[in-house]
Design an enzyme around this catalytic site. Structure first.
Site, PDB file in Angstrom:
ATOM      1  N   GLU B  50      -3.139  -3.663   9.131  1.00 38.70           N
ATOM      2  CA  GLU B  50      -3.319  -3.810   7.763  1.00 38.70           C
ATOM      3  C   GLU B  50      -3.088  -5.201   7.286  1.00 38.70           C
ATOM      4  OE1 GLU B  50      -0.335  -1.700   5.323  1.00 38.70           O
ATOM      5  OE2 GLU B  50      -1.060   0.408   6.155  1.00 38.70           O
ATOM      6  N   ASP B  61       6.047  -5.411  -4.279  1.00 36.40           N
ATOM      7  CA  ASP B  61       6.661  -5.873  -3.182  1.00 36.40           C
ATOM      8  C   ASP B  61       8.051  -6.626  -3.132  1.00 36.40           C
ATOM      9  OD1 ASP B  61       4.711  -5.230  -0.834  1.00 36.40           O
ATOM     10  OD2 ASP B  61       3.252  -6.142  -2.379  1.00 36.40           O
TER      11      ASP B  61
END
Ligand SMILES: Cc1ncc(COP(=O)(O)O)c(C=O)c1O
Lengths: 405, 278
Positions: B50, B61
């Site tokens: 990824e 995040d």
């Protein structure tokens, strides 16, 4: 622009939260179930007369509504044109329009059984309003605020703490409102099971832009009735400042379908539109951030740019999605005022009317100074005085001292 | 349409083991080092890669990945250069699946149709876009499927049985189960909760289920991999990268190895797991 004119400017959003191409629900999957719950809770509350009755009671006796519609005689004389009325949202409990929306959202949070409230704040006015109602209803309150704003809006930080809220200074990114919103979203994703996110403006994922607008529409509804009573007719124009756009949407929305009413939103032009500013419509384009599609300040690669305004409450690189739509269909005119223009207006209103405005609505006054002199004396203009300047007194005092040196 | 992702999971199934999925930010700490790091991953044991598309405002995040994105942006990374990075990787590796992960705005500004054509031709296999729930499928998910790219959806602890079918409806490649409600880099959920959740998702889909968020050690990776078809590690790798940088945040001679070594030890952990029975 070949966008079809709607039958009504007041019918949005559609069931998926869109105003034209704007709005929507661009959030992490973790939050989706809660956003759908919130929409359901709001739909039910709206249909429940007991909810409205309870709100009305607090609006009258706790917030202090209706707020007056005041004829600013000396400002009108000074400018020598349109007859200027101030909608006195700065007289509300906590000192700004923010409390109208917070009351509504806290009532919803109570209905949903949420005991922990989070909020983001720029100028601190939304934080203060949230801290106030959390104190009133015994709810835990956490307010995210950019570290830069914690510095320049100290009086409000102290107020929030006195009210029992925890202020979390945000050190990431530009350390202003946009980053406070990121941080609040991170908290929400983490504590979604017990937390209600009280958003301070007409932005964020659907249903927030709609429900904040609805709670703020009391400003325009009162204005309509008050103007009818004083002058026997509708106003000819409306002016309000825009950060995310909630005080503006609250004043504008009830008038959108009255074609004789000209409407002006004023963004913050900071140092000027070719330099650092916070005018998303004048200097941005449509993009996706914080749960909605709307006009944003960004670079060619879609990275969000820093906004700048002397006013912490307008210092945001976006604008509510309904404003983006009203801009594209041409119903509302979006203008901008610089830091210096806002400072001049701040001083003018203080000296002429004995009203010290917040730096945010000083941007609206700045455009009134430009528009009003060109208009006939029977033109009725309403300016939303969204907040009082107590929080800005130290900052403006420092600037004026610096200038006089 | 079979993608590299489908092929890879079919192979792993035959071997009876789970996938080790690595996440790193494109262009961190600079575009050239980033390409070297990504090239080193398959040899070190990564089964699926990824790659984060840097964004100024990564709402889901934690601090590590946010900082990685800002390092990359400061080094001049763009979405176009992210696609060049994938193209560079594909010169020597035509088998390891590449999934781009990030937020919608940079893609929206690039132009969805142009992005899909360019991503496909660069060798991208799938997309994970954090802020596009099924309610916004028309934006990118449906066009991506048409363009032959997998659209991998996140399922979370708040995605209940009633909602799962909607989340899975247009998901392909694999399902990414986020083991916690929270941001990247937070503590991991315990493996029994994960095992229950994976079993629940498997009642609704035949797709492989990979689990991520909060896996930092070979031991956790092993225990997660024994309950799922894959374990995803991001923050720990990003932290290893960051520790190898100099005071100004620039790559050093140690940078590529620091990531490769941790990848190898985590891959060992995953390989030590028996894959969960179907
Ligand atoms: C007094 C005042 N007016 C306006 C704003 C800007 O918000 P909005 O555009 O949502 O009304 C703020 C925000 O802090 C404020 O404090």
């Amino acid at each position: 622009m070949n966008i079809a004119k709607p039958n009504s400017y007041r019918s949005g959003p559609d069931e998926r939260g869109h105003f034209g191409i704007f709005g929507g629900r661009f959030v992490a999957e973790t939050l989706m179930p809660l956003i759908l719950d919130l929409e359901k809770a709001y739909t039910e509350a709206k249909a429940d007369p007991a909810f409205q009755a309870e709100m009305d009671g607090y609006l009258k006796n706790y917030v202090g509504r209706p707020s007056p519609l005041y004829f600013a005689e000396r400002l009108t004389e000074h400018l020598g044109g349109a007859k200027i009325y101030l909608k006195r949202e700065e007289l509300n409990h906590t000192g700004s329009h923010k409390v109208n929306n917070v009351l509504g959202q806290i009532m919803l949070a109570r209905r949903m059984g949420k005991k922990r409230i989070i909020a983001e704040t720029g100028a601190g006015q939304h934080g203060v309003a949230t801290a106030t109602l959390c104190a009133r209803f015994g709810l835990e309150c956490i307010v995210y605020m950019g570290a830069v704003d914690v510095e320049r809006q100290q009086p409000n930080v102290i107020r929030m703490e006195m009210l029992g809220a925890t202020v979390m200074p945000v050190q990431s990114g530009t350390r202003t409102l946009k980053d406070a919103m990121n941080e609040a979203l991170r908290d929400w994703v983490t504590n979604v099971h017990n937390t209600f996110y009280c958003i301070g403006t007409v932005a964020g994922p659907h249903p927030y832009p709609m429900l904040v607008r609805d709670f703020q529409s009391i400003i325009g509804n009162e204005t309509k009735a008050q103007m009818q009573e004083i002058e026997g007719r509708l106003p000819d124009s409306l002016v309000a400042c825009i950060g995310g756009g909630s005080n503006a949407m609250g004043l504008f929305h009830p008038f959108l379908d009255d074609p004789s009413v000209e409407i002006f939103g004023v963004e913050a032009a900071g140092h000027g539109l070719t330099q650092l500013h916070a005018a998303s419509i004048a200097g941005g384009r449509p993009g996706v951030l914080h749960g909605n599609r709307t006009y944003l300040l960004m670079d060619a690669d879609g990275q969000i740019q820093d906004a700048h305004s002397i006013s912490a409450g307008l210092d945001y690189p976006g604008i509510g999605p309904e404003h983006s739509w009203l801009h594209e269909i041409g119903r509302v005119n979006y203008l901008s005022a610089t830091d210096d223009e806002a400072l001049a207006a701040f001083q003018l209103l203080s000296k002429l009317e004995g009203i010290i405005p917040a730096l945010e609505p000083a941007h609206a006054i700045a455009k009134v100074m430009e528009l009003a002199p060109k208009l006939p004396k029977d033109h009725l203009m309403v300016v939303n005085l969204s907040g009082r300047g107590d929080k800005d007194v130290p900052q403006v005092g420092d600037i004026l001292k610096g200038k006089s040196k | 349409m079979t993608t590299r992702i489908d092929t890879r999971f079919a192979e792993l199934k035959k071997q009876g083991r789970s996938a080790f999925v690595t996440f790193l930010m494109a262009g961190d700490p600079d575009p050239a080092t980033s390409l070297e790091i990504i090239k080193a991953l398959p040899k070190a044991g990564a089964d699926v890669i990824e790659i984060g598309m840097p964004f100024t405002d990564p709402m889901a995040d934690g601090p590590s990945i946010q900082a990685a994105g800002l390092r990359a942006l400061k080094a001049g990374m763009t979405l176009k250069k992210t696609l060049e990075l994938v193209r560079g990787f594909r010169k020597d590796d035509n088998a390891t699946p590449i999934v781009l992960m990030g937020y919608y705005n940079p893609i929206y500004i690039y132009g969805v149709d142009k992005f899909l054509v360019d991503a496909k031709s660069a060798g991208v296999d799938g997309l994970i876009i954090v802020d596009l729930p099924p309610e916004e499928d028309e934006e990118l998910c449906l066009p991506a499927m048409k363009a032959g790219l997998n659209f991998i959806r996140l399922a979370t602890p708040t995605t209940d049985d009633k909602r799962l079918p909607a989340v899975l409806a247009n998901t392909s490649g694999f399902v990414y189960y986020v083991s916690i409600t929270g941001i990247t880099g937070a503590a991991a959920a315990d493996s029994s909760a994960v095992s229950e959740a994976v079993a629940r998702i498997k009642r609704h889909t035949k797709l492989p289920v990979c689990v991520g968020f909060g896996i930092r050690t070979p031991e956790t990776a092993r225990s997660i991999a024994s309950h799922a078809n894959g374990a995803v590690v991001g923050t720990a790798l990003v932290d290893a990268l960051k520790s190898s940088l100099d005071a100004e945040g620039r790559a050093t001679a140690k940078t590529v190895n620091a990531v490769a070594e941790l990848t190898a030890s985590l891959a060992q952990g995953v390989r030590g797991a028996q894959q969960a029975a179907e």
